[in-house]
Write an enzyme that holds these catalytic residues in place. Structure first.
Site, PDB file in Angstrom:
ATOM      1  N   GLY A   1       0.806  -1.213   0.000  1.00 53.16           N
ATOM      2  CA  GLY A   1       0.000   0.000   0.000  1.00 53.16           C
ATOM      3  C   GLY A   1       0.836   1.257   0.000  1.00 53.16           C
ATOM      4  O   GLY A   1       1.904   1.308   0.611  1.00 53.16           O
TER       5      GLY A   1
ATOM      6  N   HIS B   1       2.412   8.765  -4.094  1.00 55.92           N
ATOM      7  CA  HIS B   1       2.069  10.141  -4.439  1.00 55.92           C
ATOM      8  C   HIS B   1       2.901  11.182  -3.699  1.00 55.92           C
ATOM      9  O   HIS B   1       2.490  12.337  -3.586  1.00 55.92           O
ATOM     10  CB  HIS B   1       0.584  10.381  -4.161  1.00 55.92           C
ATOM     11  CG  HIS B   1      -0.310   9.738  -5.180  1.00 55.92           C
ATOM     12  ND1 HIS B   1      -0.236   8.408  -5.486  1.00 55.92           N
ATOM     13  CD2 HIS B   1      -1.293  10.241  -5.961  1.00 55.92           C
ATOM     14  CE1 HIS B   1      -1.138   8.114  -6.402  1.00 55.92           C
ATOM     15  NE2 HIS B   1      -1.796   9.222  -6.719  1.00 55.92           N
TER      16      HIS B   1
END
Length: 216
Positions: free
Chosen positions: A75, A144
């Site tokens: 993740g 990100h």
């Protein structure tokens, strides 16, 4: 007219766990079909549970090439516990860490596309460090932060073949989106400034650029 997936592929995409909107998925699919015409593999950085991988895999299948998808499957930052994009179903109950690999494998199996995909399980910079083959398409959709998005660009954009495509997801120019899309936006600007890429389309937060030069 841009290539579009068959209804069963589109249905598999829409049923899969993930975040890509339908219009951006169709734009990615059209880019993947075009890039697959070069006869080279298509690479995705950031697999999650395989929603967008379905589209790349089907495009690769149509052209007789391979889709590669790269992820450590633990993740990204915004998917960890306590954040808006966290899904408790992706946590391995035995070790307490995210593990999206099982969900990804189920996604491909249900779509009937397992044989058209090679899953690269690991950290993007580590794999990019020894990669030495040209790619028809690189789809940047990983972490990100500037660190992660920047290293994905640095590690993989140079491998896009002449005429191939660099696709960047979650490009949000508005500073209010600092956490979710400003790093990909800065990578997008960097790619344009390099002189190596020319933008050919934008759909929502998806940008498609063609490799037209050599500078980085």
């Amino acid at each position: 007219m841009p290539a579009a997936p068959e209804p069963e592929i589109l249905a598999a995409f829409e049923a899969a766990k993930g975040f890509m909107p339908g219009d951006e998925g169709l734009a990615l699919y059209a880019a993947a079909v075009e890039a697959a015409g070069l006869g080279l593999p298509l690479l995705e950085v950031g697999t999650y549970c395989g929603r967008s991988t379905i589209l790349l895999a089907d495009a690769a299948r149509r052209a007789g090439v391979t889709a590669l998808t790269l992820d450590h499957h633990r993740g990204s930052e915004e998917q960890q516990p306590g954040w808006d994009y966290h899904d408790p179903e992706t946590v391995d109950p035995e070790i307490g860490l995210m593990d999206t690999l099982p969900a990804f494998r189920r996604t491909l199996h249900r779509a009937g596309l397992e044989e058209h995909v090679v899953a690269l399980v690991g950290r993007s910079p580590q794999i990019a460090a020894f990669w030495n083959s040209p790619l028809g398409l690189v789809f940047v959709d990983g972490g990100h932060t500037d660190e992660h998005a920047g290293s994905d660009y640095e590690g993989w954009a140079p491998h896009v073949a002449e005429g191939g495509l660099l696709v960047i997801h979650d490009v949000f120019p508005d500073p209010v989106d600092e956490f979710t899309g400003q790093a990909p936006y800065r990578v997008y600007l960097r790619a344009l400034k390099s002189g190596a890429f020319t933008e050919i389309s934008d759909t929502g937060s998806l940008r498609v650029l063609r490799r037209t030069g050599t500078g980085f």
